[in-house]
Write an enzyme that holds these catalytic residues in place. Structure first.
Site, PDB file in Angstrom:
ATOM      1  N   GLU A   1       0.802  -1.249   0.031  1.00  5.49           N
ATOM      2  CA  GLU A   1      -0.113   0.123   0.078  1.00  5.49           C
ATOM      3  C   GLU A   1       0.681   1.320   0.148  1.00  5.49           C
ATOM      4  O   GLU A   1       0.373   2.298  -0.819  1.00  5.49           O
ATOM      5  CB  GLU A   1      -0.925   0.001   1.235  1.00  5.49           C
ATOM      6  CG  GLU A   1      -1.895  -1.022   1.338  1.00  5.49           C
ATOM      7  CD  GLU A   1      -1.581  -2.285   2.096  1.00  5.49           C
ATOM      8  OE1 GLU A   1      -2.319  -3.065   2.725  1.00  5.49           O
ATOM      9  OE2 GLU A   1      -0.228  -2.887   1.630  1.00  5.49           O
TER      10      GLU A   1
ATOM     11  N   CYS B   1      -3.426  -3.708   6.929  1.00  2.00           N
ATOM     12  CA  CYS B   1      -2.777  -4.108   8.337  1.00  2.00           C
ATOM     13  C   CYS B   1      -3.193  -2.959   9.100  1.00  2.00           C
ATOM     14  O   CYS B   1      -3.146  -1.650   8.831  1.00  2.00           O
ATOM     15  CB  CYS B   1      -1.441  -4.564   8.453  1.00  2.00           C
ATOM     16  SG  CYS B   1      -0.107  -3.391   7.978  1.00  2.00           S
TER      17      CYS B   1
END
Length: 335
Positions: A58, A81
């Site tokens: 990301e 996460c």
């Protein structure tokens, strides 16, 4: 959660393929990919996690997108996460970048990192979950299994004729399968941490067991299982595990940092892993050839009654030229 659009589905499918075929080895982290897509469905940037301790997918994609990430959609193979590890939480990076939507494939099964979707929604980000879930789950399967079982995930690869032979009676076996299937095997080697064979295969065939693809692909570690003395081998830095016990072999590999191993032969080693219940994935390549006699793919399993047959769950079938690959799981763990 919101429903996925056709563009979401397409981008997720393409991203999963990109992750599967990326020349990276993030062990002990899972393989993850991320795309930033604009409001019209056009690709802005892409990131794939390369190795442990480095930026997650990301963050890579967001950095490449810059200000264009604001108001865009982030497509991620794994739920972002929500914890501090070696790097900060990816959900914080997505929120700070101002993305409007997050589309993820597999839910994060790790309780230490889960909760990313909820945090994104609480921040006003639209979340679309479990898109192409089965394919996304397959990417993280070895990582999550190894984390839970404290041993490497074992893929047993076999290439045989239709009548179950891996070589002719004179020992010749070049080539059982065609070029497309052999390329697929090289791609599989690039995804695992190690490949393993028995001492008989190492001495008789002296295989390279490396990745021979164009580009800078990571090479797996090489293990030879068995007590037989080995001559000099073509395999680079081959590690011999002087044991006939598959569990002992896996213990050493896990200690060495291996989280996914592909066992490539021969029949005795394959049989030993099956009998021990230590095959987590069976990839059986079948070539449209008949020999009638030859070298068996599997040694005796000690089974005398059909009711005791080792059963498998067929997860997927893929065709490579004239060859077919069956992707199987033990029936006891078909879920």
């Amino acid at each position: 959660m919101s429903a996925a659009t056709l563009a979401d589905l397409q981008h997720m499918s393409e991203l999963i393929e990109a992750v599967l075929h990326a020349p990276v080895r993030p062990t002990p982290n899972p393989r993850v990919g991320c795309r930033i897509v604009d409001a019209n469905g056009a690709l802005i940037s892409q990131g794939i996690h390369e190795r442990a301790g480095h930026e997650h997918a990301e963050v890579m994609a967001l950095k490449a997108a810059g200000e264009r990430a604001r108001g865009a959609t982030a497509v991620v193979t794994l739920e972002p996460c929500n914890h501090f590890g070696k790097t900060p939480p990816c959900v914080d990076a997505l929120i700070a970048a101002g993305v409007a939507r997050v589309v993820f494939g597999a839910g994060d099964p790790n309780p230490e990192a889960a909760g990313g979707a909820e945090k994104l929604k609480d921040a006003g980000v639209e979340v679309v979950g479990y898109v192409r879930e089965r394919e996304a789950d397959a990417i993280i399967e070895p990582w999550w299994f190894s984390k839970n079982h404290h041993r490497p995930f074992v893929t047993l690869k076999i290439a045989a004729t239709m009548d179950g032979f891996v070589a002719a009676q004179d020992g010749s076996s070049r080539w059982i399968t065609g070029e497309m299937a052999r390329i697929a095997v090289h791609q599989l080697r690039a995804r695992v941490d190690a490949v393993a064979v028995g001492t008989a295969t190492a001495v008789t065939d002296d295989p390279l067991l490396d990745v021979r693809l164009e580009g800078n692909w990571p090479q797996p570690a090489h293990y030879v299982i068995g007590k037989r003395d080995l001559p000099p081998l073509r395999m680079k830095d081959a590690i011999q595990i002087s044991s006939h016990d598959p569990r002992e072999a896996l213990e050493q590999m896990f200690t060495d940092g291996v989280r996914h191993v592909m066992v490539e032969g021969g029949a005795t080693v394959a049989s030993a892993f099956i009998r021990a219940g230590l095959v987590d994935q069976l990839l059986w390549f079948t070539a449209p050839k008949l020999l009638g006699a030859g070298v068996d793919a599997i040694a005796s399993l000690g089974i005398t009654n059909i009711n005791d047959a080792v059963e498998w769950h067929l997860l997927n079938v893929e065709q490579y030229g004239q060859d077919v690959m069956l992707d199987l799981r033990p029936r006891s763990r078909a879920d």
